[in-house]
Write a protein that holds these residues in place. Structure first.
Motif, PDB file in Angstrom:
ATOM      1  N   TYR A 201     -16.134  21.228  28.344  1.00 29.37           N
ATOM      2  CA  TYR A 201     -16.500  22.224  27.342  1.00 29.37           C
ATOM      3  C   TYR A 201     -17.952  22.155  26.886  1.00 29.37           C
ATOM      4  CZ  TYR A 201     -11.432  22.710  26.988  1.00 29.37           C
ATOM      5  OH  TYR A 201     -10.111  22.915  27.271  1.00 29.37           O
ATOM      6  N   GLY A 202     -18.680  21.134  27.332  1.00 28.08           N
ATOM      7  CA  GLY A 202     -20.074  21.006  26.926  1.00 28.08           C
ATOM      8  C   GLY A 202     -20.252  20.001  25.797  1.00 28.08           C
ATOM      9  N   TRP A 203     -21.492  19.571  25.604  1.00 30.25           N
ATOM     10  CA  TRP A 203     -21.755  18.484  24.664  1.00 30.25           C
ATOM     11  C   TRP A 203     -21.527  18.859  23.211  1.00 30.25           C
ATOM     12  CZ3 TRP A 203     -25.522  18.790  20.906  1.00 30.25           C
ATOM     13  CH2 TRP A 203     -26.523  19.766  21.062  1.00 30.25           C
ATOM     14  N   ARG A 204     -21.712  20.129  22.859  1.00 31.36           N
ATOM     15  CA  ARG A 204     -21.538  20.523  21.459  1.00 31.36           C
ATOM     16  C   ARG A 204     -20.084  20.361  21.012  1.00 31.36           C
ATOM     17  NH1 ARG A 204     -26.280  23.120  19.844  1.00 31.36           N
ATOM     18  NH2 ARG A 204     -27.618  23.729  21.610  1.00 31.36           N
ATOM     19  N   ALA A 205     -19.159  20.690  21.886  1.00 34.44           N
ATOM     20  CA  ALA A 205     -17.731  20.545  21.554  1.00 34.44           C
ATOM     21  C   ALA A 205     -17.375  19.087  21.284  1.00 34.44           C
ATOM     22  CB  ALA A 205     -16.883  21.107  22.685  1.00 34.44           C
ATOM     23  N   ALA A 206     -18.028  18.167  21.992  1.00 37.92           N
ATOM     24  CA  ALA A 206     -17.723  16.743  21.828  1.00 37.92           C
ATOM     25  C   ALA A 206     -17.994  16.281  20.398  1.00 37.92           C
ATOM     26  CB  ALA A 206     -18.538  15.921  22.816  1.00 37.92           C
ATOM     27  N   PHE A 207     -19.069  16.775  19.787  1.00 34.89           N
ATOM     28  CA  PHE A 207     -19.396  16.358  18.423  1.00 34.89           C
ATOM     29  C   PHE A 207     -18.420  16.943  17.405  1.00 34.89           C
ATOM     30  CE2 PHE A 207     -23.330  15.388  20.607  1.00 34.89           C
ATOM     31  CZ  PHE A 207     -23.693  14.184  20.031  1.00 34.89           C
ATOM     32  N   LEU A 208     -17.911  18.139  17.665  1.00 32.90           N
ATOM     33  CA  LEU A 208     -16.905  18.722  16.772  1.00 32.90           C
ATOM     34  C   LEU A 208     -15.591  17.958  16.854  1.00 32.90           C
ATOM     35  CD1 LEU A 208     -17.583  22.532  17.381  1.00 32.90           C
ATOM     36  CD2 LEU A 208     -18.263  21.147  15.399  1.00 32.90           C
ATOM     37  N   VAL A 209     -15.202  17.552  18.056  1.00 33.83           N
ATOM     38  CA  VAL A 209     -13.983  16.758  18.223  1.00 33.83           C
ATOM     39  C   VAL A 209     -14.127  15.412  17.526  1.00 33.83           C
ATOM     40  CG1 VAL A 209     -12.548  15.548  19.920  1.00 33.83           C
ATOM     41  CG2 VAL A 209     -13.293  17.893  20.370  1.00 33.83           C
ATOM     42  N   ALA A 210     -15.276  14.765  17.721  1.00 33.98           N
ATOM     43  CA  ALA A 210     -15.506  13.462  17.088  1.00 33.98           C
ATOM     44  C   ALA A 210     -15.449  13.567  15.566  1.00 33.98           C
ATOM     45  CB  ALA A 210     -16.855  12.904  17.531  1.00 33.98           C
ATOM     46  N   ALA A 211     -16.049  14.617  15.013  1.00 38.19           N
ATOM     47  CA  ALA A 211     -16.070  14.781  13.557  1.00 38.19           C
ATOM     48  C   ALA A 211     -14.671  14.981  12.990  1.00 38.19           C
ATOM     49  CB  ALA A 211     -16.955  15.965  13.187  1.00 38.19           C
TER      50      ALA A 211
END
Length: 430
Positions: A157-167
């Motif tokens: 899904y791309g790197w931006r999605a990873a930060f939303l999941v982590a948060a």
């Protein structure tokens, strides 16, 4: 099951979330670097940047923990850093990435002072090693989970999605913490027998008794040679942990030719192995220390042994087989992270009062993260100048060997109002 272990589980999950958020940038660094045209030096500064405010805020946060309690500060911290992690998904370049990493570091500065205070409040002295190891094991499983889970998210899904999941994981933890956490004096879900055991065995550096010793305060702690020695040892161990945390995925991609997905899997292996071995070391250390002078710093032998294990990183440059490289990385990572956990226990062993725990742990964490913020930057310069990671491993190995010597020689006295650097120098020269 001893119900206090639910509190240890809470702390374990706190550091899992903490380190999932920290490793997110490392996992996504290839995509981010390409999108924003970032050099290894640029990435080194980004990897390090969350530690800048983190290190500055540690002592103030430790003082706040000792004044307002661990529940409030942990809640504030994880809420703030989870929001900063989510905002990272909306950044547009180096400067905005830097800003969100700084804010994330500010929020994360609460976790170790507050977590260490919780252990001082909840763990009997004879159980401090395993409790702290469980707490710190989250710093190992977090990167393992982050490497696999966020690696898949970044690829799909791309790197931006990873930060939303982590948060999002941080906000889930926050809700659970506010609902269930209480002090042992007030926890209704705790049996009366277990409550009495905790309250009678947590004070006076492991001796039984419910009378809380007098607080030393920041000024007395700052004069303590023992605190400074532990802070230096902590720094060398944390330097090693941040080398792994920030550069291991890039090392596997650059020098072992791995894809993002495959490097994420191979990054997870040392972390998963170190999490298991670290808890085992914590349990064994409690058994080893039974009957020994915990108040006199006997745990320093455990810290030194762990640091010697971490020095196995010196053998990585000469290893060619992938399985051997992974074994050495796993054992070295186990050593430095187990040394960090044992150091946290050592501080609580040597402190008379739990009322100083948040401040003292914050102080050694400043030393630790002072070294830690250097590791990503120094390694970035080493990689740029040598086009290799080998010199970075050698620097790390020398540091942990130096720390092993320091912990054996300089942490022999309890932390008291009269234990100062000058007093110890006079004693040693007599």
């Amino acid at each position: 099951m001893k119900r206090r272990y639910w509190v240890y589980l809470f702390l374990f999950l706190l550091t899992v979330v903490n380190y999932v958020d920290r490793v997110a940038l490392s996992i996504a660094s290839s995509q981010i670097g390409k999108e924003f045209s970032l050099s290894p030096v640029n990435l080194g500064y980004l990897f390090s940047s969350f530690l800048w405010l983190y290190a500055v805020a540690l002592i103030p946060m430790g003082l706040l923990v000792d004044r307002f309690g661990s529940k409030r500060l942990n809640a504030w911290g994880i809420g703030f850093w989870s929001l900063a992690t989510a905002l990272t998904a909306f950044t547009g370049g180096f400067i905005s990435l830097l800003a969100t990493r700084l804010l994330m570091g500010l929020g994360e500065s609460t976790s170790y002072p507050a977590g260490g205070r919780v252990i001082r409040e909840w763990a009997p002295a004879s159980e401090r090693g395993i409790a702290t190891s469980i707490f710190h094991a989250g710093s190992l499983l977090g990167p393992a989970i982050g490497a696999i889970g966020l690696g898949w998210v970044v690829t799909t899904y791309g790197w931006r999605a990873a930060f939303l999941v982590a948060a999002s994981t941080g906000f889930v933890w926050l809700a659970a913490w506010l609902i269930w956490f209480r002090q042992p004096e007030d926890a209704k879900w705790l049996s009366e027998a277990e409550r009495k055991h905790i309250l009678s065995s947590r004070n006076a550096v492991g001796t039984r008794g419910s009378i809380e010793p007098q607080r030393l305060g920041f000024a007395a702690l700052a004069r303590s040679k023992t605190i400074w020695a532990i802070a230096f040892t902590h720094g060398c161990a944390v330097y090693a942990t941040y080398l792994f945390l920030t550069w291991m995925p890039s090392y596997l991609q650059a020098e072992k030719g791995m894809s993002i997905t495959r490097s994420a899997l191979f990054t997870a292996i040392p972390y998963a192995g170190a999490a298991i071995l670290g808890v085992l070391i914590g349990s064994c250390s409690d058994r080893y220390l039974r009957g020994k002078d915990i108040a006199g710093g006997s745990r320093r032998a455990v810290v030194a042994a762990c640091l010697l294990m971490s020095a196995l990183i010196l053998l990585v440059p000469g290893a060619n087989e992938l399985w051997l490289v992974m074994l050495l990385l796993t054992l070295s990572l186990t050593g430095c992270t187990a040394a960090v956990a044992s150091n946290l226990s050592l501080v609580n062993d040597l402190l008379p009062s739990k009322k100083d725990s948040g401040t003292a742990i914050a102080m050694i964490s400043v030393g630790g993260n002072g070294f830690g913020l250097i590791a990503p930057i120094a390694t970035g310069y080493v990689v740029s100048m040598t086009h290799s990671y080998q010199a970075g491993f050698v620097i790390t190995g020398v540091l942990v060997l130096t720390a092993a010597a320091a912990t054996l020689l300089l942490t022999r006295r309890p932390i008291t109002s009269t234990e100062t650097i000058s007093d110890v120098c006079v004693t040693r020269n007599a």
